[in-house]
Structure formats: C-alpha cells, structure tokens
Design a protein around this motif. Structure first.
Motif: not given
Length: 369
Positions: A131, A292, A308
C-alpha cells in the motif's frame, strides 16, 4: 499526470515482465508436469504464443481508443453503468487472483523462514508495504519495476545455469504423446502463470513512444515465455516426471538442491526466499495499483490513496479464506466461475470493444456522407 508521457520502452518492458512473473512459477511446474509429463515445455511454449495474441488484443483496444485509460474505454463503449460494472469486475478479478497468490506466498515464508509467525501478521505486513508503494505515482511504480527487474532475473538466470549441470535432458522426451484434453487441462495452469498482462491497460496511456509499444509488448512476452520455458525444462530435466509431481514447489526444491564446491554460498535457502519475495511482491504491487486505479476512476475518487484503502480489507479477507494449500489451489485453478470470468475479461470483452468501436466508426462515416 495522464497528459505526461513518462514511461519509456524499457519501463514498459520491465513492468510487463515483472508483473507477469509471479509465485506461480514455483508451483506451476508440478501441476503441468503431472498432467502432460514431458510435454510440459511444449505446452509452455504454446501458452506463450496464446498470451502474445492476448496482449496484442489489448494493444489494439488501446490503439483504437487513442490510449485512454481502461475505465474511460469501457464506459464510452458500454455506457457508464455497464462499463463501470465491467471495470469493477476487472479490478475484483485481479484482486482475487493476487490475494490467493499472497496466501501461497505467506505459506512458503512460514514454511522456510518464519514458522512461528502468525499468518495474519505476515499478511498485514505485506499489504501495508504494498500500500505504501501503491500510494505513489505511476512513475514511481515503473522505477521500482526497472530496479526489481535486474534484482530478479540476473540472479535467476545465473542460478538456472548452475542447475543445468545436474540435468538429464533425456527426461524431455517423448513429446506429443498426450490426449488433446490433457493439453487443454494443463493449459489453465500455465496460462495462470501469465496472469498480469492486464497491467498493459494501466501502462500504455503513459508511454512516450506509442509507435514502438507493440514491439515492446511482444518482446516482454517472449522474454517471460523463455524464462518459463527454461524453468519448466530444468525442472523436468533435474527431477523427471516421477519426482516433479510429488514435490509441492519443485522450482524451490531444485534451487535448494544446488551444491557447488568452492562457492561462497553454502545455504541456497536464502537465495530461494529472496526470489520468492521479489517474484510475488512485484506482481502484487502492480496488480494492486491497477485495481486501485480502476476503483478510483469508477467512483471518481480524489486519488489512488483512497481506493487503495478500500481494497486492503478485501485482499486480507480473500487471502485468509482458504483453510490450506489444497483448498487454495482448488480456488485458483479448478473453479469454473473464475475460468469463465478470465475468458470473458481477456478474450470476449476486448473483442466486443473492438467490434462496437468499428461499428461506431462506420456509423459516423455514413452520417457524414
């Protein structure tokens, strides 16, 4: 950012390569060899040709739509609602596949390195690390891919060269002695290893030299095919069919079995784990970014940082769902719904986009006349 063509040919080549080559290469040989035996390398070569055609289909979709992003292409072709649904389906499929890959990744890490570490902790750590990288720009992702490419493939080819010393290449024979249904059954496993070609939808809008992008895409698929071919040939040559089908991860075992006197490396297990981490993480990060970006565009979010965060819990839940490796592989390879969705997204949907776009062009020409 989209107006800036920031990605060169090498960035495109490395991104496609590292996004495709994932953890499947460590377990896939067992499944393919178990079905078609010494024809495993033949089916690998055939899969490379099929994937080359599929990525050319992606290129044609992008070319005919002036290299717009995938969400815009789908919504302009099918309408906002249906096109948005197709886009979300693409994202969800990619998340599902990469999440199952994460579970496989974690199981190997637990087996060889962190036996007492909870699965949940390794999953959360990996997701948070991915992430952090995904929250950057597309240029940052491509730079990461360019660096990872050398770290992954240079040592990999060196190690594969060493394994060839103990290989018996007569294990590659005979060939073409299986039933057609056997080849079809084995193809789903090897084609799964080529998963990640959808990243081309994300990268192509940012390419500097669009005229050369078709050649670069083909070269990247050729490179991945050659790499997979070498792995499949060496697994067969080192272990034979009889041994390969009883090993859970034959590629890992093959590298671990290296014994080279006089070298400074005594324990190859660390090398194996380094490969394992990089080969999975690059696939994960690229697929994560792709999904995403789609979620961001469909729901008109400010940036990918928000999308995300929405995807994070989904990855965790899917990765934790399988109870064991057997159930994991069943979900990956033997679920009819997953196979049908893949066929629709990678074959039927691009063809529909091209057909509808062509009909619209004809309609415009008729109206002009």
């Amino acid at each position: 950012m989209k107006d800036k063509k920031v990605i060169g040919d090498f960035g495109l080549f490395t991104t496609i390569s590292v996004a495709i080559v994932g953890v499947g290469i460590f377990s896939c040989p067992r499944e393919v060899i178990g079905i078609v035996g010494s024809d495993a390398w033949v089916i690998t070569l055939a899969a490379g040709v099929i994937v080359c055609l599929l990525i050319y289909l992606i290129y044609m979709v992008m070319l005919k739509n002036n290299f717009e992003d995938l969400t815009n292409i789908l919504q302009s072709t099918f309408g906002k609602i249906i096109g948005g649904a197709f886009a979300i389906s693409f994202a969800m499929y990619s998340i599902f596949i990469v999440s199952l890959g994460m579970r496989e990744f974690v199981e190997v890490i637990k087996l060889y390195l962190l036996r007492r570490t909870p699965t949940e902790f390794i999953l959360v750590t990996t997701i948070l690390t991915g992430t952090y990288l995904v929250r950057g720009e597309i240029g940052d992702l491509v730079k990461f891919n360019e660096i990872s490419f050398w770290i992954m493939f240079v040592p990999a080819f060196v190690v594969l060269t060493f394994t060839a010393v103990n290989a018996d290449f007569t294990n590659l024979l005979p060939i073409l002695n299986n039933k057609p249904m056997d080849y079809l059954s084995a193809s789903k496993y090897i084609l799964f290893c080529f998963g990640g070609i959808e990243i081309a939808y994300l990268i192509l809008p940012y390419i500097k030299n669009r005229n050369n992008s078709s050649r670069v895409l083909k070269r990247s698929i050729m490179f991945v095919t050659i790499f997979y071919l070498l792995v499949m040939i060496l697994v067969l040559a080192v272990f034979s069919k009889a041994q390969s089908i009883v090993l859970l991860w034959p590629t890992i075992t093959m590298i671990q079995s290296l014994e080279i006197s006089g070298t400074f490396i005594e324990n190859w297990e660390g090398i194996v784990m380094a490969f394992w981490i990089f080969f999975y993480f690059t696939t994960f990060v690229n697929t994560y970014f792709f999904s995403g970006e789609i979620i961001k565009n469909v729901f008109k979010l400010k940036d990918i940082k928000l999308s995300s965060l929405l995807i994070m819990p989904i990855i965790y839940i899917v990765a934790m769902y399988p109870n064991n490796i057997a159930q994991l592989y069943k979900m990956q390879f033997n679920t009819l719904l997953v196979i049908l969705i893949a066929i629709f997204l990678f074959v039927i949907l691009p063809i529909l986009i091209l057909i509808i776009g062509k009909n619209r062009e004809r309609g415009k020409k008729i109206n002009e006349i």
